[in-house]
Design an enzyme around this catalytic site. Structure first.
Site, PDB file in Angstrom:
ATOM      1  N   GLU A 164     -40.418 -30.115 -63.070  1.00 15.35           N
ATOM      2  CA  GLU A 164     -40.289 -31.493 -63.564  1.00 15.35           C
ATOM      3  C   GLU A 164     -38.857 -31.733 -64.046  1.00 15.35           C
ATOM      4  O   GLU A 164     -38.280 -30.902 -64.719  1.00 15.35           O
ATOM      5  CB  GLU A 164     -41.293 -31.704 -64.710  1.00 15.35           C
ATOM      6  CG  GLU A 164     -41.346 -33.118 -65.215  1.00 15.35           C
ATOM      7  CD  GLU A 164     -41.468 -34.134 -64.079  1.00 15.35           C
ATOM      8  OE1 GLU A 164     -42.435 -34.070 -63.319  1.00 15.35           O
ATOM      9  OE2 GLU A 164     -40.573 -35.004 -63.951  1.00 15.35           O
ATOM     10  N   LYS A 223     -34.562 -25.761 -60.355  1.00 12.99           N
ATOM     11  CA  LYS A 223     -34.791 -26.311 -61.698  1.00 12.99           C
ATOM     12  C   LYS A 223     -33.801 -25.686 -62.690  1.00 12.99           C
ATOM     13  O   LYS A 223     -33.164 -26.385 -63.482  1.00 12.99           O
ATOM     14  CB  LYS A 223     -36.241 -26.050 -62.126  1.00 12.99           C
ATOM     15  CG  LYS A 223     -36.558 -26.432 -63.549  1.00 12.99           C
ATOM     16  CD  LYS A 223     -36.430 -27.920 -63.812  1.00 12.99           C
ATOM     17  CE  LYS A 223     -36.398 -28.221 -65.292  1.00 12.99           C
ATOM     18  NZ  LYS A 223     -36.185 -29.630 -65.586  1.00 12.99           N
ATOM     19  N   CYS A 279     -34.965 -27.598 -73.495  1.00 13.48           N
ATOM     20  CA  CYS A 279     -34.745 -27.030 -72.160  1.00 13.48           C
ATOM     21  C   CYS A 279     -33.406 -26.339 -71.928  1.00 13.48           C
ATOM     22  O   CYS A 279     -33.377 -25.227 -71.405  1.00 13.48           O
ATOM     23  CB  CYS A 279     -34.931 -28.122 -71.121  1.00 13.48           C
ATOM     24  SG  CYS A 279     -36.612 -28.742 -71.093  1.00 13.48           S
TER      25      CYS A 279
END
Ligand SMILES: NC(=O)c1ccc[n+]([C@@H]2O[C@H](COP(=O)([O-])OP(=O)(O)OC[C@H]3O[C@@H](n4cnc5c(N)ncnc54)[C@H](O)[C@@H]3O)[C@@H](O)[C@H]2O)c1
Ligand SMILES: O=c1ccn([C@@H]2O[C@H](COP(=O)(O)OP(=O)(O)O[C@H]3O[C@H](CO)[C@@H](O)[C@H](O)[C@H]3O)[C@@H](O)[C@H]2O)c(=O)[nH]1
Length: 477
Positions: A164, A223, A279
């Site tokens: 995501e 990612k 993150c």
């Protein structure tokens, strides 16, 4: 010939910042699909089922309320949701390990493994399992082993990677109109068929040209790569901000000039007191660990320097506050405007405000915090560390929280802008100035205030990436 799956029931394990908004948007855009989000945390599920959602995200509440109970469900009955689903998203947290091998760097995959084992234990039919969590490269392979070793014989699982890319604060916008949706699959007929099933889900609202399919490992690595590139840009501009402060250049002007080069682009070049969020720190650390594991120390050092620059920036900013305030903060009142790691979120994970607050406490300052969205209990949690200040009562002697910016600034010696909330730009700074101790300082760690207007009022202003009142004093050719 592999039979094409047309997804009717989705289960998402993990009702957090990713699982919640992502699945809500799938439910919104795919009325023919029933989406059930499950979690081991009953409080979180209860909050999703209440009027007070567990996360703040602009636009989220309206969509949840429109679809909850129709084709969107939040539940703690994990097994039932797994059994009924054709497609299962694994969207659990993958924090940095705090002990053992890779401590401080490697991703802790215990939650991913626990979900995988649960799926294997209860599944009674073919499942497409989608890695939504951010994981180290080749995690899908470990999941496959676990599933095959534990599931009932003959049961097929197809594993996809679909990381995501939403950013907090703009999650709904990012999910409605993503730059791309990435789907990685094994290069087998079954793998391609599974990927096609997920492509079909997204095709309900995302242009097919933006749904990109790749190999599994490329998807997993992309990612980590995307976050590393984004964080690297911030560390690059922050490194420039230090040079600007010493030379009289203005980092916003430099960023603008540099960003006009279409090869570079203008986004993600805003200097700040450092990046935060759940993150960047975690995923870069994960990448650094991966590089070491692959015996690529030079590559590891390269990416680690992005993190080192971020630590340097936070420390540098705190030191500038101390130096500007005549080298002592003892018993001075420092008001932090903003505690979240960025605007439009109540999330404080890795927020630079936590780090600067700790530096100021070490300098024996009294700290007052105002943030429009961060709950008080989160601030107390963030500032109490086992072994450092595990006593909240002790902490409350020097830290206070206010729910109004003017009240927070009353009697302060300095205001420190830690988060780029829009409302901080529009406050009545004349009023704030009158109520503050003199000289009244503003430290703008986000470059959001009108420095000239503040100076006209009487403030002493120090802005990240601009030289303050001691312009270039220590710098000579
Ligand atoms: N936060 C973001 O903006 C963002 C964006 C993109 C990707 N990611 C990645 O997505 C993943 C999830 O992040 P998040 O921010 O949503 O985390 P989060 O901590 O907000 O949510 C994770 C949820 O998973 C639940 N959980 C853990 N183990 C479980 C289990 N065995 N069974 C059921 N539920 C379980 C937890 O209780 C928690 O509610 C992470 O890998 C993260 O790196 C996050
Ligand atoms: O020019 C900039 C842009 C951001 N930031 C800071 O960087 C941090 C991260 O911001 P942002 O990336 O907008 O938010 P996140 O929610 O952390 O999103 C990142 O991390 C997510 C989790 O992996 C990814 O999905 C997103 O694509 C990626 O942008 C925040 O502290 C921001 O204030 C800056 O200092 N300068």
């Amino acid at each position: 010939m592999v039979e094409q799956v047309h997804v009717k029931k989705i289960c998402c394990i993990g009702a957090g910042y990713v699982g919640g908004p992502t699945m809500t948007v799938i439910a919104e855009k795919c009325p023919h699909i029933t989406v059930t989000i499950v979690d081991v945390n009953p409080h979180r599920i209860a909050a999703w089922n209440s009027d007070d959602l567990p996360i703040y995200e602009p636009g989220l509440e309206d969509i949840v309320k429109a679809h909850r109970g129709t084709n969107l469900f939040f539940s703690t009955d994990i097994d039932k949701a797994i059994i009924e689903a054709d497609m299962i998203f694994v969207s659990v947290n993958t924090p940095t390990k705090t002990q053992g091998l890779g401590k401080g760097f490697a991703a802790d995959l215990k939650y991913v493994e626990a979900c995988t084992r649960r799926i294997a234990a209860v599944a009674q039919s073919h499942k497409i399992v989608v890695e939504k969590s951010t994981v180290p490269c080749r995690t899908a392979s470990s999941m496959r082993y676990i599933l095959e070793a534990n599931a009932r014989p003959g049961l097929r699982f197809d594993i996809l990677s679909s990381p995501e890319f939403l950013a907090e604060g703009s999650a709904i916008r990012d999910l409605h109109d993503p730059d791309r949706v990435l789907i990685g699959n094994l290069d087998t007929p079954e793998g391609h068929a599974a990927a096609q099933a997920l492509v079909e889900v997204y095709a309900n609202w995302v242009d097919r040209s933006k749904v990109v399919t790749t190999g599994l490992w490329s998807s997993e690595l992309s990612k980590l790569a995307a976050n590393a590139f984004l964080a690297q840009r911030i560390s690059s501009i922050n490194a420039m901000s230090a040079i600007c402060e010493a030379t009289g250049a203005d980092v916003d002007e430099v960023a603008h000039a540099v960003g006009l080069d279409t090869r570079i682009g203008s986004k993600f070049l805003k200097a700040s007191i450092g990046f935060g969020g759940s993150c960047f720190q975690k995923d870069l650390s994960n990448l650094v660990y991966l590089c070491h594991s692959l015996h690529l120390p030079e590559v590891a050092t390269y990416w680690k320097s992005v993190l080192d620059m971020n630590d340097f920036q936070k420390r540098r900013f705190a030191q500038r506050v101390v130096a500007s305030m005549f080298s002592t903060l003892t018993d001075k009142k420092i008001t932090l405007f903003g505690f979240a790691f960025k605007n439009n979120t109540g999330d404080t994970r890795e927020s630079p405000a936590i780090t600067v607050a700790k530096y100021f406490r070490e300098e024996r300052a009294n700290i007052t915090i105002y943030d429009p969205k961060v709950p008080d209990r989160q601030v107390w949690l963030d500032l109490t560390e086992p072994g450092v200040v595990d006593d909240e009562i002790e902490l409350r002697k020097t830290v206070s929280i206010k729910h109004d910016a003017y009240e927070a600034a009353e009697g302060a010696d300095a205001i420190v802008i830690c988060t780029d909330w829009e409302e901080f730009k529009n406050l009545d700074y004349e009023r704030i100035y009158k109520g503050m101790g003199k000289p009244a300082f503003v430290f703008d760690g986000r470059l959001i205030l009108d420095e000239k207007a503040l100076k006209k009022i009487g403030f002493r202003v120090e802005t990240i990436g601009r030289s303050g009142d001691n312009v270039g004093q220590e710098y000579r050719f």
